[in-house]
Write an enzyme that holds these catalytic residues in place. Structure first.
Site, PDB file in Angstrom:
ATOM      1  N   GLY A 131       0.795  -1.218   0.000  1.00 56.52           N
ATOM      2  CA  GLY A 131       0.000   0.000   0.000  1.00 56.52           C
ATOM      3  C   GLY A 131       0.827   1.267   0.000  1.00 56.52           C
ATOM      4  N   ASP A 168      -2.781   2.748   8.225  1.00 55.94           N
ATOM      5  CA  ASP A 168      -2.751   2.160   9.565  1.00 55.94           C
ATOM      6  C   ASP A 168      -2.047   0.798   9.531  1.00 55.94           C
ATOM      7  OD1 ASP A 168      -4.856   1.010   8.168  1.00 55.94           O
ATOM      8  OD2 ASP A 168      -6.015   0.602   9.969  1.00 55.94           O
TER       9      ASP A 168
END
Length: 285
Positions: A144, A164
């Site tokens: 990501g 996160d």
């Protein structure tokens, strides 16, 4: 790196804080007709069974979302968030907990673009199945952090990035900071949501200050920082998560007041010792 499963922690105090903020930000983004993009760099499985063996092993939800389930006096932003959790549990019992993609799927409009990334192969397959029918959605098993380079800026020039990672590797702290700096270079007015664990660890303690410096240098609309501390230590060695924080770059102007209304309530409901507390600070451009 691929051993981490968020299912062990689903619905804990950190999820409550993170998803409260995600809910309010996405609701705000949806107030304008122009579509927006959400990029979730570490998406997880999309949803989790509270009754499953992973969540039951540690039972962290007992000190998190479970304490809000029957509450009748929730401040409005918390009530908005809990409405989504209830929508994820159609039989009226707390059996499932929505991850960030689950929250997003409940809020986002069909025209809004969703880009989710998850490296763990099992969670990726679950996530891919869960979002298979949602339009304008791409589910990726790529890194990501690296994916942000291609995702920003989004076509409509309206977007939210949620980061996160698990932070089980100390290198995640540096990767977050690098991704934020590079992301702001490409998309200086994008909304960046960065979650971090509150640990007795130097990298954890320094991250918010480093994010402040990055935001001060490049962000167009300032930043907001909130931290919820719920316990003194999680084991006899002093290790473990004391709480967690969210750093929001280019926050909606309504977010500070939303959190000012909610954080004392969360301290009261989720605090596990007498010294439980919160920090809320912001800087406008």
């Amino acid at each position: 790196m691929l051993a981490y499963r968020h299912a062990f922690h689903a619905g804990n105090h950190a999820d409550v804080l993170k998803h409260l903020i995600l809910t309010q930000v996405l609701r705000y983004m949806g107030e304008k007709d122009k579509p927006y993009t959400l990029v979730d760099t570490h998406a997880g499985a999309g949803g989790y069974s509270i009754e499953g063996q992973y969540a039951q092993k540690k039972g962290e939800y007992v000190h998190g979302v479970s304490r809000l389930w029957d509450a009748k006096d929730l401040p409005e932003p918390l009530a908005n968030y809990m409405d989504l959790v209830r929508a994820f549990n159609t039989d009226g019992q707390l059996r499932q907990y929505p991850g960030s993609p689950g929250i997003a799927n409940l809020i986002m409009r069909e025209e809004d673009r969703l880009r989710v990334h998850e490296l763990h192969p099992t969670d990726f397959r679950i996530l891919e199945t869960y979002l298979s029918t949602r339009p304008n959605t791409q589910v990726s098993d790529k890194d990501g952090f690296a994916a942000l380079r291609a995702e920003l800026p989004p076509p409509s020039r309206r977007g939210v990035v949620l980061m996160d990672p698990s932070y089980e590797l100390k290198t995640d702290y540096a990767k977050v900071l690098t991704a934020v700096r590079e992301g702001l270079e490409r998309f200086a007015d994008g909304v960046f949501l960065i979650w971090y664990p509150q640990l007795q660890l130097l990298e954890s303690a320094q991250l918010a200050q480093r994010l402040k410096a990055a935001a001060d240098a490049s962000a167009k609309k300032g930043w907001l920082h909130v931290r919820l501390t719920v316990q003194q230590q999680s084991d006899i060695r002093g290790f473990g998560m004391l709480g967690s924080g969210m750093f929001v770059i280019n926050p909606p102007f309504t977010l500070h007041d939303d959190l000012q209304a909610c954080m004392p309530y969360l301290v009261d409901k989720l605090g596990q010792y007498d010294g439980a507390n919160f920090l809320l600070e912001q800087r406008s451009p």
